[in-house]
Design a protein around this motif. Structure first.
Motif, short mmCIF file in Angstrom:
data_model
loop_
_atom_site.label_atom_id
_atom_site.label_comp_id
_atom_site.label_asym_id
_atom_site.label_seq_id
_atom_site.Cartn_x
_atom_site.Cartn_y
_atom_site.Cartn_z
N SER A 1 1.10 5.10 -4.22
CA SER A 1 1.26 3.65 -4.35
C SER A 1 1.87 3.03 -3.10
O SER A 1 2.05 1.80 -3.04
CB SER A 1 2.15 3.32 -5.56
OG SER A 1 3.47 3.80 -5.35
N LEU A 2 2.21 3.85 -2.11
CA LEU A 2 2.90 3.34 -0.92
C LEU A 2 2.15 2.16 -0.32
O LEU A 2 0.94 2.23 -0.06
CB LEU A 2 3.04 4.44 0.14
CG LEU A 2 3.68 4.00 1.46
CD1 LEU A 2 5.13 3.54 1.25
CD2 LEU A 2 3.61 5.13 2.47
N THR A 3 2.90 1.09 -0.10
CA THR A 3 2.36 -0.12 0.51
C THR A 3 3.28 -0.49 1.66
O THR A 3 4.50 -0.57 1.48
CB THR A 3 2.30 -1.26 -0.51
OG1 THR A 3 1.45 -0.85 -1.60
CG2 THR A 3 1.76 -2.53 0.10
N VAL A 4 2.70 -0.72 2.82
CA VAL A 4 3.47 -1.06 4.01
C VAL A 4 2.93 -2.37 4.57
O VAL A 4 1.75 -2.45 4.92
CB VAL A 4 3.38 0.05 5.09
CG1 VAL A 4 4.19 -0.34 6.32
CG2 VAL A 4 3.85 1.38 4.52
N ARG B 1 5.05 -9.43 -2.78
CA ARG B 1 3.65 -9.10 -2.47
C ARG B 1 3.47 -7.60 -2.29
O ARG B 1 2.53 -7.00 -2.83
CB ARG B 1 3.18 -9.85 -1.22
CG ARG B 1 2.87 -11.32 -1.48
CD ARG B 1 2.17 -11.99 -0.30
NE ARG B 1 3.02 -12.14 0.87
CZ ARG B 1 3.86 -13.15 1.07
NH1 ARG B 1 3.97 -14.10 0.17
NH2 ARG B 1 4.57 -13.22 2.18
N ALA B 2 4.38 -6.97 -1.54
CA ALA B 2 4.27 -5.52 -1.31
C ALA B 2 4.41 -4.76 -2.63
O ALA B 2 3.66 -3.81 -2.91
CB ALA B 2 5.31 -5.06 -0.31
N ALA B 3 5.39 -5.17 -3.45
CA ALA B 3 5.61 -4.51 -4.74
C ALA B 3 4.40 -4.68 -5.65
O ALA B 3 4.02 -3.75 -6.37
CB ALA B 3 6.87 -5.05 -5.40
N SER B 4 3.81 -5.85 -5.62
CA SER B 4 2.62 -6.12 -6.44
C SER B 4 1.47 -5.19 -6.07
O SER B 4 0.79 -4.63 -6.93
CB SER B 4 2.19 -7.58 -6.26
OG SER B 4 0.97 -7.83 -6.91
N ILE B 5 1.26 -5.02 -4.78
CA ILE B 5 0.19 -4.13 -4.32
C ILE B 5 0.49 -2.68 -4.72
O ILE B 5 -0.39 -1.96 -5.20
CB ILE B 5 -0.01 -4.25 -2.80
CG1 ILE B 5 -0.52 -5.66 -2.45
CG2 ILE B 5 -0.97 -3.17 -2.28
CD1 ILE B 5 -0.45 -5.99 -0.96
N ALA B 6 1.75 -2.25 -4.57
CA ALA B 6 2.12 -0.89 -4.96
C ALA B 6 1.88 -0.67 -6.46
O ALA B 6 1.33 0.36 -6.86
CB ALA B 6 3.58 -0.61 -4.60
N ALA B 7 2.30 -1.64 -7.28
CA ALA B 7 2.10 -1.52 -8.73
C ALA B 7 0.62 -1.49 -9.08
O ALA B 7 0.18 -0.73 -9.96
CB ALA B 7 2.80 -2.68 -9.45
#
Length: 169
Positions: A9-12, A39-45
């Protein structure tokens, strides 16, 4: 449902701090940083659940260092633990030294997202299998944070918070 690793789920997200995003001290607005972290947390989730996700709560934010105008900011988010339909996302915020390129941790946050269907009803998500020592620490602490949140919200009796009780017994 097959469990997943946090690394999946890593999003950078990396971006520059522009003048329109700063306060009178020429530091990044806290609200701007919150939006970037969301936004980053949303993409990871979304990467973890492969479902529509919604922000359920911002559980913790630590603004440890100011982020000056012109800084390169990197927001790293990944799922630290999954419950039935909710996911805890741990976020680290880094700033990069303009000359050396060295990165320094500036801030961190913990968000909770819930996976939902097209009607907005919660749906199950895969569990997490930590791979590193840090991932295991964050995974273990996530249950304590969840129980504390439920106790404070009146949704769990303190005597039922086994992970919290274990800290004091």
């Amino acid at each position: 449902m097959t469990p997943k690793h946090p690394s999946e789920s890593l999003t950078v997200l990396t971006d520059l701090v522009l003048p329109s995003e700063t306060n009178p001290l020429n530091n990044l607005f806290g609200g701007e940083l919150l939006a970037r972290m969301d936004r980053a947390a949303s993409i990871a989730a979304r990467r973890h659940s492969r479902r529509i996700v919604v922000t359920a709560s911002v559980n913790h934010v630590a603004f440890n260092r100011a982020i000056p105008l012109g800084s390169v900011v990197t927001v790293e988010a990944k799922v630290s633990r999954a419950f039935t339909s909710s996911m805890e996302i741990f976020i680290d915020v880094w700033i990069e030294d303009r000359e050396s390129g060295n990165r320094t941790k500036a801030n961190e946050a913990i968000y909770t997202f819930v996976a939902v269907d097209e009607m907005g009803h919660p749906v199950p998500v895969p569990q997490i299998e930590p791979e590193t020592e840090l991932e295991q620490q964050r995974f273990d602490a996530a249950l304590r944070r969840k129980q504390l949140s439920l106790v404070l919200a009146g949704k769990m009796k303190p005597n039922d918070a086994s992970e919290l009780k274990a800290l004091f017994v």
